[in-house]
Design an enzyme around this catalytic site. Structure first.
Site, PDB file in Angstrom:
ATOM      1  N   GLU A  91       0.842  -1.207   0.000  1.00 25.65           N
ATOM      2  CA  GLU A  91       0.000   0.000   0.000  1.00 25.65           C
ATOM      3  C   GLU A  91       0.878   1.258   0.000  1.00 25.65           C
ATOM      4  OE1 GLU A  91      -1.647   2.871   3.144  1.00 25.65           O
ATOM      5  OE2 GLU A  91      -2.239   0.827   3.680  1.00 25.65           O
ATOM      6  N   HIS A  92       1.919   1.253   0.814  1.00 26.51           N
ATOM      7  CA  HIS A  92       2.844   2.391   0.827  1.00 26.51           C
ATOM      8  C   HIS A  92       3.536   2.551  -0.520  1.00 26.51           C
ATOM      9  CE1 HIS A  92       3.459   3.698   5.194  1.00 26.51           C
ATOM     10  NE2 HIS A  92       2.471   2.812   5.254  1.00 26.51           N
ATOM     11  N   GLU A 168       6.363   3.773  12.021  1.00 19.07           N
ATOM     12  CA  GLU A 168       4.913   3.711  12.237  1.00 19.07           C
ATOM     13  C   GLU A 168       4.579   2.622  13.245  1.00 19.07           C
ATOM     14  OE1 GLU A 168       0.917   2.613   9.593  1.00 19.07           O
ATOM     15  OE2 GLU A 168       2.739   3.312   8.559  1.00 19.07           O
TER      16      GLU A 168
END
Length: 475
Positions: A91-92, A168
């Site tokens: 996704e990143h 994160e």
């Protein structure tokens, strides 16, 4: 904004007075009269492209804007063994550029056209979205179609992104006492199913991704026959279909072997773990295996969640926070819309000077009281109206409505949104007591307790291992 929301909900509740149980006691109630339920308008148009891609379209012409989302049937449950978090990492990387648009160009184009965008990964899905003016629908479709098939993966882009994801993880889990607690609780609750792994992945796996891992994952799951487009807002359906065919139609479908099938063995004995971590206050959480929308007990579990822990009027909050004053917060959480069955949580944070064991005992005492005395028809209807009001208020958001459609579609049937409130109206007090007995029993429970470590007595960080057994100080 919160005051406006509460005012609207209060007005909705006032418009539908609840029935009063005879005698005013804890008298079990039958199903609520559903004739007064507000009808939620889900006038959805469906379209399926020849390459297998699906589209759900819901018009709302109150403002000249749209929300466009592309949902892929892949989430952390589909991560390969030893590569946890790869769905989230991809996704990143989807924002790192294609053959046509280089790094950051996607974002710059959307912002130059007055829009916003982002993405999110869950256990069951990965989704990408844009909020933008209606006349820019074709633009965002072009951008999403391009990266569906033309993503360029480079090592010089992957390495810094791995560091971003590690940070994160550090901020959300490793440096968060409750984040770490729930991660370890989930890992201990599941023994086989991939739901035991965190969406973001275990730290040692994040460090080990290769370009080949990401390319293989991308080619397997990012194909039109595993994707659904959701459009909500001010647009013409026929024009939207034309644009879908123009931008996504030419993308060839790929052989798709489907998603891994998973089951979790029935839990037959209680489990318990302790997480020792730097924190100011303790915390306790209990997880119980529970079925999802595919099971007839799903609606009753939704009502049980709301009655026990659905906000400040719930039984747990009123007892632990207001009456006994032993907790700063307490509640329940249950996932109805999912691909596979998940967990029903009960949780609470002790107030300063109070013990986690006392919070745990009081939570279970409230569960026992519900089973023994049932739920009055008044309480049942009050909770139904509360859920109804929250649902109606949320419908004001294009993004919320698109989310509901996308999640339901990935779980198996977007029509779930139509039957949600009517299914709750059929739930009786006997149903709620039955599911509480069945699923909140001790043998189906895993309990995690957070034991704070004072900062001046911080323990050495143990070597990380998977499964929530010893890493991070848990046991």
């Amino acid at each position: 904004m919160r005051r406006i929301a509460l005012t609207l909900i209060a007005a909705l509740l006032a418009a539908y007075p609840v029935s009063i149980a005879v005698g005013g006691g804890e008298i079990p109630g039958g199903p609520v009269d559903s004739s007064g339920l507000l009808q939620v308008p889900w006038r959805v148009d469906e379209h399926r492209l020849s390459n297998g891609m699906r589209a759900l379209m819901l018009q709302d012409r109150r403002a000249p804007s749209i929300v466009f989302q592309v949902w892929y049937g892949v989430g952390s449950r589909d991560d390969p063994k030893g590569k946890t978090g790869v769905a989230h990492m991809l996704e990143h990387m989807m924002f790192r550029g294609t053959e046509k648009y280089g790094p950051k160009e996607f974002s710059n184009i959307v912002m130059r056209n007055g829009g916003s965008h982002n993405a999110f990964t869950s256990f069951d899905y990965t989704a990408y979205f844009e909020r933008i003016a209606s006349d820019r629908l074709g633009l965002v479709m072009e951008l999403e179609a391009d990266r569906m098939v033309n993503l360029v993966l480079k090592q010089e882009e992957l390495t810094p992104e791995q560091k971003v994801v590690m940070e994160e993880r550090r901020s959300r889990t490793e440096d968060s006492p409750t984040g770490a607690l729930f991660e370890k609780l989930r890992a201990a609750s599941y023994t086989k199913h991939a739901y035991r792994n965190p969406i973001i992945g275990w730290a040692e796996d994040i460090d080990g991704y290769s370009l080949e891992d990401l390319e293989a994952f991308y080619k397997r799951y990012y194909t039109p026959n595993n994707a659904t487009a959701v459009i909500v807002g001010d647009f013409d359906v026929s024009e939207a279909i034309r644009l879908l065919e123009k931008h996504f139609g030419p993308i060839p479908s790929l052989p798709f072997e489907g998603r891994p099938r998973m089951t979790e063995p029935e839990q037959t004995t209680s489990r318990r773990l302790v997480v020792r971590k730097e924190a100011q206050l303790p915390y306790v959480a209990m997880a119980h295996h529970a079925p999802n929308w595919k099971h007839d007990d799903g609606p009753a579990l939704i009502m049980l969640e709301n009655i026990l822990g659905g906000g400040e009027t719930s039984r747990l909050y009123q007892r632990l926070v207001r009456k006994d004053a032993i907790a700063l917060g307490a509640g329940a959480d249950y996932t109805y819309v999912s691909l596979d069955p998940m967990l029903f949580y009960l949780y609470g944070q002790p107030a300063p000077g109070k013990e986690a064991i006392d919070v745990e005992k009081t939570i279970l005492d409230e569960v026992d009281r519900l089973i023994r005395k049932g739920v009055s028809k008044e309480e049942l209807e009050r909770n139904l109206r509360s859920i109804e009001a929250q649902t109606i208020f949320s419908m004001d958001s294009h993004f919320y409505r698109a989310m509901q459609l996308g999640r339901a579609m990935i779980a198996g049937d977007w029509q779930l949104v139509n039957g949600y409130l009517p299914s709750l109206a059929k739930v009786t007090s006997a149903d709620i007591v039955r599911v509480a007995k069945k699923f909140l029993r001790p043998q189906n429970r895993t309990t995690a307790t957070l034991v704070p470590i004072p900062l001046d007595k911080k323990q050495p960080r143990p070597k990380k291992t998977k499964g929530g057994q010893t890493h991070g100080g848990s046991r």
